[in-house]
Design a protein around this motif. Sequence first.
Motif, PDB file in Angstrom:
ATOM      1  N   CYS A  54       0.781  -1.057   0.129  1.00  0.00           N
ATOM      2  CA  CYS A  54       0.141   0.021  -0.110  1.00  0.00           C
ATOM      3  C   CYS A  54       0.866   1.248  -0.353  1.00  0.00           C
ATOM      4  O   CYS A  54       0.573   3.103  -0.171  1.00  0.00           O
ATOM      5  N   ARG A  55       1.934   1.086  -0.031  1.00  0.00           N
ATOM      6  CA  ARG A  55       2.990   2.015   0.352  1.00  0.00           C
ATOM      7  C   ARG A  55       3.275   2.729  -1.823  1.00  0.00           C
ATOM      8  O   ARG A  55       3.452   3.909  -1.424  1.00  0.00           O
ATOM      9  N   ASN A  56       3.015   1.902  -2.520  1.00  0.00           N
ATOM     10  CA  ASN A  56       2.642   2.277  -3.966  1.00  0.00           C
ATOM     11  C   ASN A  56       0.600   2.933  -4.121  1.00  0.00           C
ATOM     12  O   ASN A  56       0.534   2.616  -4.020  1.00  0.00           O
ATOM     13  N   GLN A  95       2.157  -0.517   6.359  1.00  0.00           N
ATOM     14  CA  GLN A  95       1.989  -0.076   5.288  1.00  0.00           C
ATOM     15  C   GLN A  95       1.839  -1.604   3.659  1.00  0.00           C
ATOM     16  O   GLN A  95       2.001  -0.918   2.694  1.00  0.00           O
ATOM     17  N   VAL A  96       2.306  -2.583   4.321  1.00  0.00           N
ATOM     18  CA  VAL A  96       2.133  -3.845   3.728  1.00  0.00           C
ATOM     19  C   VAL A  96       0.863  -4.822   3.940  1.00  0.00           C
ATOM     20  O   VAL A  96       1.277  -5.089   5.630  1.00  0.00           O
ATOM     21  N   VAL A  97       0.871  -5.432   3.492  1.00  0.00           N
ATOM     22  CA  VAL A  97      -0.364  -6.648   3.753  1.00  0.00           C
ATOM     23  C   VAL A  97       0.012  -7.504   3.301  1.00  0.00           C
ATOM     24  O   VAL A  97       0.373  -7.876   2.181  1.00  0.00           O
ATOM     25  N   TRP A  98       0.311  -9.330   4.717  1.00  0.00           N
ATOM     26  CA  TRP A  98       0.726  -9.749   4.336  1.00  0.00           C
ATOM     27  C   TRP A  98       0.126 -10.655   5.012  1.00  0.00           C
ATOM     28  O   TRP A  98      -0.615 -10.400   6.725  1.00  0.00           O
ATOM     29  N   GLU A 132       6.951  -1.746  -5.953  1.00  0.00           N
ATOM     30  CA  GLU A 132       5.499  -2.674  -6.492  1.00  0.00           C
ATOM     31  C   GLU A 132       6.541  -4.583  -6.771  1.00  0.00           C
ATOM     32  O   GLU A 132       5.633  -4.632  -7.514  1.00  0.00           O
ATOM     33  N   GLN A 133       7.678  -4.105  -6.614  1.00  0.00           N
ATOM     34  CA  GLN A 133       8.149  -5.801  -6.727  1.00  0.00           C
ATOM     35  C   GLN A 133       8.483  -6.039  -5.955  1.00  0.00           C
ATOM     36  O   GLN A 133       9.478  -5.679  -5.486  1.00  0.00           O
ATOM     37  N   SER A 134       7.377  -6.927  -5.756  1.00  0.00           N
ATOM     38  CA  SER A 134       7.308  -7.155  -4.497  1.00  0.00           C
ATOM     39  C   SER A 134       7.503  -8.933  -4.845  1.00  0.00           C
ATOM     40  O   SER A 134       6.789 -10.283  -3.894  1.00  0.00           O
ATOM     41  N   ASP A 135       8.070  -9.442  -5.687  1.00  0.00           N
ATOM     42  CA  ASP A 135       8.151 -10.405  -6.031  1.00  0.00           C
ATOM     43  C   ASP A 135       8.712 -11.584  -4.523  1.00  0.00           C
ATOM     44  O   ASP A 135       9.882 -11.249  -4.365  1.00  0.00           O
ATOM     45  N   VAL A 136       8.711 -12.478  -5.084  1.00  0.00           N
ATOM     46  CA  VAL A 136       9.014 -13.926  -3.816  1.00  0.00           C
ATOM     47  C   VAL A 136       9.774 -14.971  -4.100  1.00  0.00           C
ATOM     48  O   VAL A 136       9.948 -15.422  -6.009  1.00  0.00           O
ATOM     49  N   SER A 137      11.062 -15.400  -3.603  1.00  0.00           N
ATOM     50  CA  SER A 137      11.990 -16.613  -4.115  1.00  0.00           C
ATOM     51  C   SER A 137      11.692 -17.209  -4.244  1.00  0.00           C
ATOM     52  O   SER A 137      10.883 -18.311  -3.375  1.00  0.00           O
ATOM     53  N   THR A 138      11.308 -18.273  -4.826  1.00  0.00           N
ATOM     54  CA  THR A 138      11.018 -19.660  -4.663  1.00  0.00           C
ATOM     55  C   THR A 138      12.180 -20.712  -4.425  1.00  0.00           C
ATOM     56  O   THR A 138      12.124 -21.984  -3.968  1.00  0.00           O
ATOM     57  N   THR A 152       5.729   5.998   2.991  1.00  0.00           N
ATOM     58  CA  THR A 152       4.885   5.853   2.133  1.00  0.00           C
ATOM     59  C   THR A 152       4.657   6.844   1.439  1.00  0.00           C
ATOM     60  O   THR A 152       4.492   7.480   1.196  1.00  0.00           O
ATOM     61  N   ASN A 153       3.794   6.245   0.274  1.00  0.00           N
ATOM     62  CA  ASN A 153       3.281   7.525  -1.335  1.00  0.00           C
ATOM     63  C   ASN A 153       1.615   7.818  -0.658  1.00  0.00           C
ATOM     64  O   ASN A 153       1.146   8.659  -1.644  1.00  0.00           O
ATOM     65  N   ARG A 154       1.180   7.343   0.759  1.00  0.00           N
ATOM     66  CA  ARG A 154      -0.526   7.046   1.351  1.00  0.00           C
ATOM     67  C   ARG A 154      -1.045   8.854   1.633  1.00  0.00           C
ATOM     68  O   ARG A 154       0.389   9.243   1.973  1.00  0.00           O
TER      69      ARG A 154
END
Length: 308
Positions: A54-56, A95-98, A132-138, A152-154
């Motif tokens: 949500c920072r984006n 401001q990150v939702v998990w 916005e690049q919140s890709d996760v390592s596998t 944040t930008n909010r």
Amino acid sequence: MARPKKQTVDYFPHIANSGKTMFILESKFGNDGYAFWFKLLELLATTDGHVYDCRNSSHWQFLLAKTHQDDESAGKILDLLADLDAIDRELWNSQVVWCQHFVDNIADVYKNRKAKAPTRPTLNSFYDKKPEQSDVSTSKNEPEQELSAQPTNRKPQSKVKETKVNKTKVEEEHSDVNVHRFYQDNFGMANSHITQDIEMWCKDLSNEVVMLALKKAIEKNAPYSYAKAIMKSWANKDIKTVEAAEAESLSKSRQNNFSSQSTSRSESLPKWARDDYEPEKDEKVSPEEEAEYKAMIQRMREAKGANG
């Protein structure tokens, strides 16, 4: 180069028997809370790594548009979800939702893909990438996602919880929930309008005073509008404590009793004995009454002559 494995899902379980999270959300925010939660889960399902940042600014605006909420309302709902451990408290402070429970519920999808499920991000060096690049390592050998608490930008008013981690605030919110639950137990399920109305009165007066007004409505077997009228009267008189409200109710009760007694006494007296009595002017007499009146005078005269 191998193609990155998909870290989104097209569906997720919708449990029929909702738990405390859904109950409290509906008690506090009505159907808006219910809809917000499941639309948020839909976003988590379709966002890479099941992390919603949500920072984006564009992400935040999309969440508001999807849930039909304004900036402040969405912030309050997410704050409550964090208090209930439905979403990760530490990450939401940035401001990150998990939602770990959500990821656990879709674990079978990743087993079928023979891939590792996304893991909880950390708060260290995520801003080596764009928000916005919140890709996760596998890879099993690579660390968890990492995030940092960059500003944040909010909008400022939506960052409610960044300064609201103390116990007092949490207790106030749960007390507010108790008012909504009391309403539901005694008046039935509140719609979103009544839910917002009660929340407004809790802020203007206090939770305890609102609870007292609801109890007085129950004593009279009256609807919520009766309690609302009481609260309006107290607000106009700047009454914001239970003690002052009780004193006002007692004073009003005494005035009503005195007025009732005065009315009863007035009604028991004959018309001519009342303080406000005024003889009727130009009162017309029927022929029968006139004949009876003359006969009575004649008898009085005859009696007087006999005694003389």
